[in-house]
Scaffold this motif. Structure first.
Motif, mmCIF file in Angstrom:
data_model
loop_
_atom_site.group_PDB
_atom_site.id
_atom_site.type_symbol
_atom_site.label_atom_id
_atom_site.label_comp_id
_atom_site.label_asym_id
_atom_site.label_seq_id
_atom_site.Cartn_x
_atom_site.Cartn_y
_atom_site.Cartn_z
ATOM 1 N N ASN A 5 0.874 -1.176 0.002
ATOM 2 C CA ASN A 5 -0.098 0.227 -0.243
ATOM 3 C C ASN A 5 0.970 1.243 0.083
ATOM 4 O OD1 ASN A 5 -2.701 -1.354 0.265
ATOM 5 N ND2 ASN A 5 -1.884 -2.027 2.293
ATOM 6 N N LYS A 6 0.398 2.240 -0.615
ATOM 7 C CA LYS A 6 0.958 3.673 -0.495
ATOM 8 C C LYS A 6 1.238 4.086 0.977
ATOM 9 C CE LYS A 6 1.409 8.260 -2.571
ATOM 10 N NZ LYS A 6 0.698 9.080 -3.552
ATOM 11 N N ILE A 7 2.310 4.632 0.972
ATOM 12 C CA ILE A 7 2.784 5.488 2.443
ATOM 13 C C ILE A 7 3.469 6.705 2.055
ATOM 14 C CG2 ILE A 7 4.705 4.371 3.034
ATOM 15 C CD1 ILE A 7 3.613 4.737 5.878
ATOM 16 N N ASN A 8 3.186 7.989 2.755
ATOM 17 C CA ASN A 8 3.736 9.139 2.276
ATOM 18 C C ASN A 8 5.163 9.076 2.304
ATOM 19 O OD1 ASN A 8 1.506 10.739 1.226
ATOM 20 N ND2 ASN A 8 0.693 10.949 3.353
ATOM 21 N N ASN A 9 5.916 9.997 1.911
ATOM 22 C CA ASN A 9 7.341 10.424 1.873
ATOM 23 C C ASN A 9 7.380 11.379 3.049
ATOM 24 O OD1 ASN A 9 8.327 8.680 -0.457
ATOM 25 N ND2 ASN A 9 6.765 10.286 -1.339
ATOM 26 N N LEU A 10 8.778 11.547 3.503
ATOM 27 C CA LEU A 10 8.913 12.420 4.862
ATOM 28 C C LEU A 10 9.713 13.648 4.411
ATOM 29 C CD1 LEU A 10 9.759 9.698 7.225
ATOM 30 C CD2 LEU A 10 7.738 11.066 7.109
ATOM 31 N N VAL A 11 9.642 14.706 4.979
ATOM 32 C CA VAL A 11 10.245 16.032 4.752
ATOM 33 C C VAL A 11 10.821 16.268 6.435
ATOM 34 C CG1 VAL A 11 10.234 18.398 4.340
ATOM 35 C CG2 VAL A 11 8.475 16.860 3.335
ATOM 36 N N MET A 72 9.931 5.159 9.871
ATOM 37 C CA MET A 72 8.536 5.524 10.102
ATOM 38 C C MET A 72 8.776 6.589 11.136
ATOM 39 S SD MET A 72 7.574 1.419 11.186
ATOM 40 C CE MET A 72 7.474 0.322 9.781
ATOM 41 N N PRO A 73 7.469 7.401 10.892
ATOM 42 C CA PRO A 73 7.342 8.586 11.666
ATOM 43 C C PRO A 73 6.637 8.277 13.150
ATOM 44 C CG PRO A 73 5.468 8.290 9.909
ATOM 45 C CD PRO A 73 6.527 7.270 9.872
ATOM 46 N N PRO A 74 6.585 9.243 13.838
ATOM 47 C CA PRO A 74 6.039 9.006 15.113
ATOM 48 C C PRO A 74 4.267 8.889 14.918
ATOM 49 C CG PRO A 74 7.261 11.136 15.057
ATOM 50 C CD PRO A 74 7.238 10.554 13.853
ATOM 51 N N LEU A 75 3.909 8.036 15.999
ATOM 52 C CA LEU A 75 2.570 7.802 16.030
ATOM 53 C C LEU A 75 1.790 6.745 15.201
ATOM 54 C CD1 LEU A 75 1.026 11.671 16.450
ATOM 55 C CD2 LEU A 75 1.842 9.911 18.307
ATOM 56 N N VAL A 76 2.754 6.045 14.456
ATOM 57 C CA VAL A 76 2.223 4.936 13.594
ATOM 58 C C VAL A 76 2.462 3.789 14.488
ATOM 59 C CG1 VAL A 76 3.138 6.017 11.244
ATOM 60 C CG2 VAL A 76 4.414 4.346 12.736
ATOM 61 N N TYR A 103 4.830 14.620 2.281
ATOM 62 C CA TYR A 103 4.602 15.142 0.962
ATOM 63 C C TYR A 103 4.270 14.250 -0.227
ATOM 64 C CZ TYR A 103 9.063 13.764 -1.001
ATOM 65 O OH TYR A 103 10.251 12.841 -1.343
ATOM 66 N N ASN A 104 3.676 14.328 -0.932
ATOM 67 C CA ASN A 104 3.445 13.565 -2.219
ATOM 68 C C ASN A 104 4.422 13.622 -3.270
ATOM 69 O OD1 ASN A 104 0.954 12.199 -1.003
ATOM 70 N ND2 ASN A 104 -0.383 14.206 -1.682
ATOM 71 N N THR A 105 4.556 12.727 -4.055
ATOM 72 C CA THR A 105 5.591 12.943 -5.080
ATOM 73 C C THR A 105 5.210 13.980 -5.959
ATOM 74 O OG1 THR A 105 5.836 10.497 -4.974
ATOM 75 C CG2 THR A 105 6.799 11.565 -6.959
ATOM 76 N N ASP A 106 4.187 14.463 -6.392
ATOM 77 C CA ASP A 106 3.950 15.628 -7.255
ATOM 78 C C ASP A 106 4.134 16.994 -6.493
ATOM 79 O OD1 ASP A 106 1.663 15.135 -5.948
ATOM 80 O OD2 ASP A 106 0.339 15.052 -7.777
ATOM 81 N N GLU A 107 3.996 16.958 -5.427
ATOM 82 C CA GLU A 107 4.190 18.033 -4.385
ATOM 83 C C GLU A 107 5.479 18.732 -4.091
ATOM 84 O OE1 GLU A 107 1.723 17.415 -1.290
ATOM 85 O OE2 GLU A 107 -0.122 17.794 -1.987
ATOM 86 N N GLN A 120 25.570 31.764 -1.987
ATOM 87 C CA GLN A 120 25.588 30.427 -1.539
ATOM 88 C C GLN A 120 24.320 29.990 -1.029
ATOM 89 O OE1 GLN A 120 28.478 30.732 1.512
ATOM 90 N NE2 GLN A 120 30.144 30.728 0.031
ATOM 91 N N CYS A 121 24.126 28.803 -1.542
ATOM 92 C CA CYS A 121 22.803 28.181 -0.780
ATOM 93 C C CYS A 121 23.072 26.941 0.107
ATOM 94 C CB CYS A 121 21.969 27.291 -2.121
ATOM 95 S SG CYS A 121 21.616 28.716 -3.410
ATOM 96 N N ARG A 122 22.106 26.956 0.969
ATOM 97 C CA ARG A 122 22.075 26.024 1.796
ATOM 98 C C ARG A 122 20.705 25.093 2.080
ATOM 99 N NH1 ARG A 122 26.106 26.239 6.102
ATOM 100 N NH2 ARG A 122 27.336 28.122 5.893
ATOM 101 N N THR A 123 20.875 23.792 2.234
ATOM 102 C CA THR A 123 19.619 22.961 2.161
ATOM 103 C C THR A 123 18.919 23.359 3.517
ATOM 104 O OG1 THR A 123 20.446 21.194 0.898
ATOM 105 C CG2 THR A 123 18.647 20.674 2.161
ATOM 106 N N ARG A 124 17.320 23.683 3.320
ATOM 107 C CA ARG A 124 16.591 23.675 4.390
ATOM 108 C C ARG A 124 16.003 22.647 4.676
ATOM 109 N NH1 ARG A 124 12.135 28.443 4.590
ATOM 110 N NH2 ARG A 124 11.411 28.136 6.699
ATOM 111 N N TYR A 125 15.204 21.913 3.691
ATOM 112 C CA TYR A 125 14.410 20.580 3.741
ATOM 113 C C TYR A 125 14.958 19.503 3.183
ATOM 114 C CZ TYR A 125 10.892 23.672 5.540
ATOM 115 O OH TYR A 125 9.856 24.741 6.215
ATOM 116 N N LEU A 126 14.857 18.294 3.851
ATOM 117 C CA LEU A 126 15.510 17.122 3.280
ATOM 118 C C LEU A 126 14.402 16.272 3.177
ATOM 119 C CD1 LEU A 126 18.249 15.813 2.782
ATOM 120 C CD2 LEU A 126 17.716 14.763 5.016
ATOM 121 N N PHE A 127 14.047 15.941 1.584
ATOM 122 C CA PHE A 127 12.657 15.118 1.102
ATOM 123 C C PHE A 127 13.581 13.706 0.977
ATOM 124 C CE2 PHE A 127 12.254 19.442 -0.272
ATOM 125 C CZ PHE A 127 11.040 19.765 -0.032
ATOM 126 N N LEU A 128 12.864 12.764 1.655
ATOM 127 C CA LEU A 128 13.121 11.472 1.587
ATOM 128 C C LEU A 128 11.933 10.342 1.369
ATOM 129 C CD1 LEU A 128 16.224 10.804 4.527
ATOM 130 C CD2 LEU A 128 16.065 10.520 2.055
#
Length: 299
Positions: A5-11, A72-76, A103-107, A120-128
């Motif tokens: 089953n599909k489960i969301n990705n994490l930020v 796995m995220p909290p509360l699962v 997040y969903n893949t298309d978002e 210079q740029c720094r990463t703010r969010y890590l999408f996994l």
């Protein structure tokens, strides 16, 4: 890896380091073991090194095989849905802001993920993705070992927090190897192919001449091109990959040093020890003594 089953990705917000809670290595005490049922109250990363882990996150079933991971995220609700003789590293951690983000893949491309100032740029969010295959699992083993060693040796929570963040950054980098490079060009593609060849023949005494003949190029030309694109010579890259794999084997198996060197294509133990010490500052036996300090927990 099979996901039913599909489960969301994490930020993850990494403007500040993630928060370390605890870590260890689990080895199933018997072949009929299955994961306990519980509710998570923080994030858990599980990286499988042997067998297959059969685990559920709420209603989603996962089969996580050797060289794969799941976060796995909290509360699962965690639940082992099938018996398994497996082994895996586990890591519990939290985010500073305490927010669980999905997040969903298309978002994902629409979210702000970089902070740029003064060129210079720094990463703010890590999408996994919540689960996936790790291309270079030996690097993950080394980082887990280093985190465990640092936790026991230094007893400094800040160190542990940065190690946790580094593990997730390594995971992201392996899942997005082309990020920040001019991928798609002929030269980059050729160099990627050379790297693949080296990984495929990691257990053999592979040479530059052999690689050049395989791809139909002059050895000197190929060496020059590879160094221009990657910053390393082919010979140095071969050695570095073998040494990384040797580190993983030294710290996660009880195999004799001579056997490990031979399995990675080194001519003899002296040759293996010479290259290993040059790269790490330790002999293989010394490295094992310093870093092979497992924390094994049975859940």
């Amino acid at each position: 890896m099979e996901k039913k089953n599909k489960i969301n990705n994490l930020v993850f917000n990494i403007e500040q380091p993630l928060i370390f809670n605890w870590t260890g290595k689990f080895e199933a005490p018997y072949a009929s073991w299955s994961h306990l049922t519980r509710t998570l109250y923080d994030y858990e990363l599980m990286f499988v090194t042997k067998g297959t882990l059969y685990i559920m996150a709420d209603n989603d079933q996962y089969e996580i095989s050797e060289g794969e991971y799941i976060i796995m995220p909290p509360l699962v609700q965690q639940h082992g849905w099938k018996q398994s003789d497996c082994a895996f590293y586990w890591l519990h951690f939290a985010q500073n802001e305490g927010e669980i983000m999905f997040y969903n893949t298309d978002e994902c491309t629409s979210k702000e993920y970089r902070i740029c100032a003064n060129g210079q740029c720094r990463t703010r969010y890590l999408f996994l993705p919540m689960s996936g295959t790790v291309p270079s699992p030996e690097r993950m083993v080394i980082l887990f070992k280093q985190l465990q060693d640092a936790e026991k040796r230094y007893h400094n929570k800040s160190y542990d927090d940065f190690y946790v963040t580094s593990i997730l950054l390594e995971l992201k980098s392996q899942l997005s190897p082309s990020q920040g490079t001019a991928s798609g060009t002929k030269n980059n593609t050729l160099c990627d192919n050379i790297k693949d060849y080296i990984h495929w023949h990691l257990c053999e005494p592979v040479t530059v001449a052999e690689i050049a003949a395989y791809y139909g190029y002059n050895a000197r030309y190929l060496t020059t091109l590879f160094k221009e694109v990657t910053g390393n010579s082919i010979k140095d890259y071969i050695t570095s990959i073998k040494i990384e794999q040797a580190k993983a084997l030294l710290t996660s198996t009880g195999n004799p040093v001579s056997q490990i060197g031979y399995s990675l294509g080194f001519q003899d133990n002296h040759n293996f020890s010479k290259y290993f010490k040059k790269a790490t500052g330790f002999t293989p036996s010394g490295y094992r003594t310093e870093f092979n300090k497992n924390m094994v927990f049975h859940q």
